[in-house]
Design a protein around this motif. Structure first.
Motif, short mmCIF file in Angstrom:
data_model
loop_
_atom_site.label_atom_id
_atom_site.label_comp_id
_atom_site.label_asym_id
_atom_site.label_seq_id
_atom_site.Cartn_x
_atom_site.Cartn_y
_atom_site.Cartn_z
N ALA A 239 36.13 39.67 41.49
CA ALA A 239 34.80 39.31 40.98
C ALA A 239 33.81 39.11 42.12
O ALA A 239 32.66 39.56 42.06
N TRP B 197 30.62 41.68 29.55
CA TRP B 197 31.19 40.48 28.93
C TRP B 197 31.72 40.74 27.53
O TRP B 197 32.72 40.14 27.11
N SER C 169 37.93 45.87 32.53
CA SER C 169 37.21 46.01 33.79
C SER C 169 36.16 47.12 33.73
O SER C 169 36.38 48.18 33.14
N PHE D 28 29.74 43.32 35.26
CA PHE D 28 30.68 42.76 34.29
C PHE D 28 30.19 43.05 32.87
O PHE D 28 29.03 42.79 32.56
N GLN E 232 34.14 46.81 38.91
CA GLN E 232 35.32 45.98 39.15
C GLN E 232 36.50 46.81 39.62
O GLN E 232 37.24 46.42 40.53
N THR F 17 32.92 42.49 43.51
CA THR F 17 32.08 43.19 42.54
C THR F 17 30.63 42.74 42.67
O THR F 17 29.70 43.57 42.64
#
Length: 231
Positions: free
Chosen positions: A141, A92, A116, A90, A120, A144
């Motif tokens: 999520a 962020w 993404s 991820f 993802q 992932t």
């Protein structure tokens, strides 16, 4: 009595959820060493194609990591996920920027854009559908996290480049390279790789219309490729 049935139904739903997660986990573990034969996106597109042409087949040919041009690896990372080798599935900062941008787009009635990562996107391609919902994002999520913990970055990129959609019925780098340039994926040059990379957000649209704005984006990706770190 009603409360008892409600508890049973809730327990049954929980067991179904756990069974599905175990099935997903098993496939992710299997695909750590074995190429996926078909993904959720492939099944969806094949069904759509066969509504018009009953004997339609997808163009999909798995090739190992070494037979995919380093140019394409760099181009896809530059275009889709600059921090691919550093994050744990991820990004962020990218998600925060996407949320801010989407607030403005929503007010103007324009399409929402995602933040993404490649991990993802791979989770979605392997198991889910293109539809947008909070439930799907939550499942994306979870998958992932599984992928990031079970595979290394090299395997993630290898599978992604082999199964991602690159046109109507076209999946993976090998099929894309042969469809658009009549060469194997190993021989893609920088310009060709950049052109393929910028198609990924909407490949079925861009295979029909690759206009000046997209060409300019491809040129920008090509300039940034040399800074991309690949696993």
């Amino acid at each position: 009595m009603m409360l008892k049935w409600f508890k049973r139904a809730l327990l049954a739903l929980l067991l179904l959820f756990l069974a599905y997660q175990l099935w997903v986990f098993g496939l992710v573990l299997w695909w750590k060493w074995n190429p996926p034969q078909q993904t959720s996106f492939m099944s969806l597109r094949l069904a759509e194609l066969r509504e018009k042409t009953p004997d339609a087949q997808l163009k999909y040919q798995w090739v190992p990591y070494e037979r995919i041009s380093p140019n394409l690896k760099r181009a896809v990372i530059a275009a889709e996920d600059d921090g691919f080798v550093d994050h744990e599935g991820f990004d962020w900062d990218a998600i925060e920027k996407a949320l801010e941008k989407n607030e403005k787009l929503a007010k103007r009635g324009k399409p929402i854009r995602g933040g993404s990562t490649i991990s993802q996107q791979l989770a979605k391609n392997l198991f889910l559908t293109p539809t947008r919902s909070y439930v799907r994002k939550a499942e994306e999520a979870l998958i992932t996290v599984m992928i990031e913990h079970l595979w290394d970055k090299r395997r993630i990129l290898e599978v992604y480049l082999n199964v991602v959609e690159w046109g109507n019925g076209i999946f993976g780098a090998e099929a894309a390279a042969r469809r658009y340039f009549n060469i194997p994926a190993a021989q893609l040059g920088t310009g060709q790789a950049a052109r393929l990379a910028v198609m990924l957000p909407n490949p079925r649209k861009y295979e029909k219309s690759f206009g000046p704005r997209l060409a300019a984006h491809a040129a920008s990706v090509e300039r940034r490729m040399r800074f991309s770190e690949v696993p």
